[in-house]
Design an enzyme around this catalytic site. Structure first.
Site, short mmCIF file in Angstrom:
data_model
loop_
_atom_site.label_atom_id
_atom_site.label_comp_id
_atom_site.label_asym_id
_atom_site.label_seq_id
_atom_site.Cartn_x
_atom_site.Cartn_y
_atom_site.Cartn_z
N ASP A 79 116.75 41.71 4.01
CA ASP A 79 115.71 40.84 3.11
C ASP A 79 114.41 40.83 3.76
O ASP A 79 114.13 40.90 4.77
CB ASP A 79 116.31 39.59 2.84
CG ASP A 79 116.48 38.74 4.15
OD1 ASP A 79 117.14 39.11 4.80
OD2 ASP A 79 116.15 37.33 4.08
N GLU A 146 118.40 36.70 5.87
CA GLU A 146 118.12 36.06 7.08
C GLU A 146 116.79 35.05 7.00
O GLU A 146 116.83 34.05 7.61
CB GLU A 146 117.68 37.25 8.17
CG GLU A 146 117.43 36.86 9.49
CD GLU A 146 116.03 36.48 9.77
OE1 GLU A 146 115.67 36.02 10.75
OE2 GLU A 146 114.98 36.56 8.93
#
Length: 485
Positions: A79, A146
């Site tokens: 991400d 994350e």
């Protein structure tokens, strides 16, 4: 634009980065990028696994002659932070990042670049795809989410990985070897308020704060950068006796220092002159204080239509007082590591509209007790105003291991390759190593990466020369991984 990026050296790294950046990959919206990585592994004919939380693991056998080396986990997160300038027309859900080369830097057009952690992911992809790179057996771990909760790392169960060494490729200074990081906790503040009609004989105004640098709410928190939410609140505090707030829209993501804030309010006609004079004075003071770190700060006031509804005076005063009292920035420096921020808070998002208040903070610390000390101080501050406060998403830091075998290898390799000593550090940001170590306590972990500046902001940029240096460093490390015991 991606064409000139694809022509950069090393081509395999930049081409994989360009391919990755063509895929939308916001935190908690990783379906497309997860499928992209699964397809990538399957096309290479490698064992590809998706765990229950959504992490992707791709396994590659050792190069010929490297079978007796320790197995290595190469790890990065899929991400990226989605941030754009307010005047940039871009849809993160459907468009790929538009990149450009600017001297030694790769940038994006008005948005975050995604080099955090896209360059790390691209490097792992390049190792997996190569038939020439010497390496031990590889387990490539691509985690999800994350940036907004570490849920991928937290959800990774024991038994999926067999590697003895983990190389996290998510550090943002190429002369640093990271052996520790901060943990974090989300603070969510919520309240309802009663709306009333705007005062008779009042005029509408909008206050706009723009032009701040923003940045990573951990790595950049010590720089004294302006926080748009705190600046706006400081202005509102100075004019609270002659104004009534209708709406506030400040900041965006918890992990980004807020760059912009906008407030709509009603001003008593009889007080317009003092209102404008006060804002001019306070704005001048703030700009003078921040001129070194935020020279482009803009504070604009424009007359608009008078709003229909505003906050009650009691609700307004409670809001302004609580935000003013809430700590933002560095809370405590480490006593154990020089120049390391131990504990901090970012007042990241403030929204006031239609009878609802929401304030989002991210508190970070490398010491659990200090993390909760600050979190409880913030909780108490907002509860005194009568607000509901929720603490969630807590994750641990990563305790440094100065006796690490992989640390010795990286330090010595860096010295030999670049004829200088690497900085062995702990960082004030969330790395996944500490969380992954919960279920893999015997894994020797370390973090490094290329130089990236302005992460989590539209000013994010990645150094081309540094990426070449990082790539050389990574390949040399893989060639020299220790033998199995």
């Amino acid at each position: 634009m991606s064409k000139e990026v694809r022509a950069l050296e090393p081509k395999e790294l930049w081409n994989n980065f360009a391919d990755l950046n063509a895929v939308p990959r916001a935190s908690k919206k990783e379906e497309k990028v997860r499928q992209f990585i699964v397809d990538f592994g399957n096309k290479l004919g490698l064992e590809t696994i998706t765990d229950p939380i959504g992490n992707v693991i791709i396994k590659k056998p050792a190069s010929k002659g490297m079978e007796n080396r320790k197995m290595v986990v190469l790890q990065g997160h899929l991400d990226m932070v989605h941030q754009k300038n307010s005047d940039t027309n871009f849809d993160f859900d459907t468009e790929g990042i538009k990149m450009k080369v600017d001297g030694d830097w790769v940038r994006a057009e008005g948005t975050t670049l995604g080099a955090d952690n896209g360059l790390g992911v691209a490097a792992i992809m390049s190792v997996l795809a190569s038939s020439e790179i010497l390496h031990p057996a590889i387990e490539a771990l691509f985690t999800i989410d994350e940036e907004t909760g570490m849920t991928g790392a937290m959800g990774l169960q024991a038994g999926y990985l067999n590697g003895e060494i983990l190389l996290n490729l998510d550090t943002e200074e190429d002369d640093e070897i990271d052996i520790g990081c901060a943990g974090g906790i989300d603070i969510t503040v919520e309240s309802d308020y009663h709306e009333v009609s705007a005062p008779v004989n009042s005029v509408g105004y909008t206050i706009s704060i723009k032009g701040l640098n923003g940045g990573h709410s951990g790595m950049d928190i010590h720089k004294g950068l302006g926080n748009a939410n705190k600046i706006m609140n400081r202005i509102l505090y100075a004019i609270q006796d002659v104004t009534r707030i209708s709406e506030i829209n400040g900041g965006s993501l918890r992990n980004a220092i807020p760059r912009e804030s906008f407030t709509k309010l009603a001003v008593y006609n009889a007080s317009k002159s003092s209102f404008l004079k006060t804002i001019k004075r306070v704005s001048k003071e703030i700009k003078e204080e921040l001129k070194t770190v935020d020279p482009n700060l803009s504070i604009e006031i424009s007359e608009t239509e008078t709003p229909n509804k505003v906050m009650t005076l009691i609700s307004q005063n409670a809001l302004i007082a609580s935000i003013y009292a809430a700590h933002n920035g560095v809370y405590r420096m480490s006593n154990d590591m020089e120049d390391l921020v131990e504990t901090s808070n970012n007042i990241a998002r403030v929204t006031v509209k239609d009878g609802s208040i929401t304030i989002l903070c991210l508190t970070r610390s490398s010491v659990e007790s200090s993390k909760f000390d600050l979190a409880n101080a913030l909780k108490s501050t907002f509860e005194l105003a009568g607000y509901k406060v929720t603490l969630s998403g807590s994750y641990p830091g990563w305790k440094p291991n100065v006796e690490s075998q992989i640390l010795n290898l990286l330090s010595n390799t860096y010295q030999k390759l670049f004829d200088s000593k690497a900085n062995v550090v702990a960082c004030h940001a969330g790395l996944e190593c500490g969380i992954l170590g919960t279920n893999y306590p015997n894994m020797d972990m370390i973090s490094f990466g290329p130089t990236i500046q302005g992460a989590h902001s539209p000013d994010e940029k990645a150094s081309i020369k540094s990426s070449q240096k990082f790539w050389k460093f990574l390949l040399t490390i893989l060639e020299n991984i220790p033998f199995k015991n």
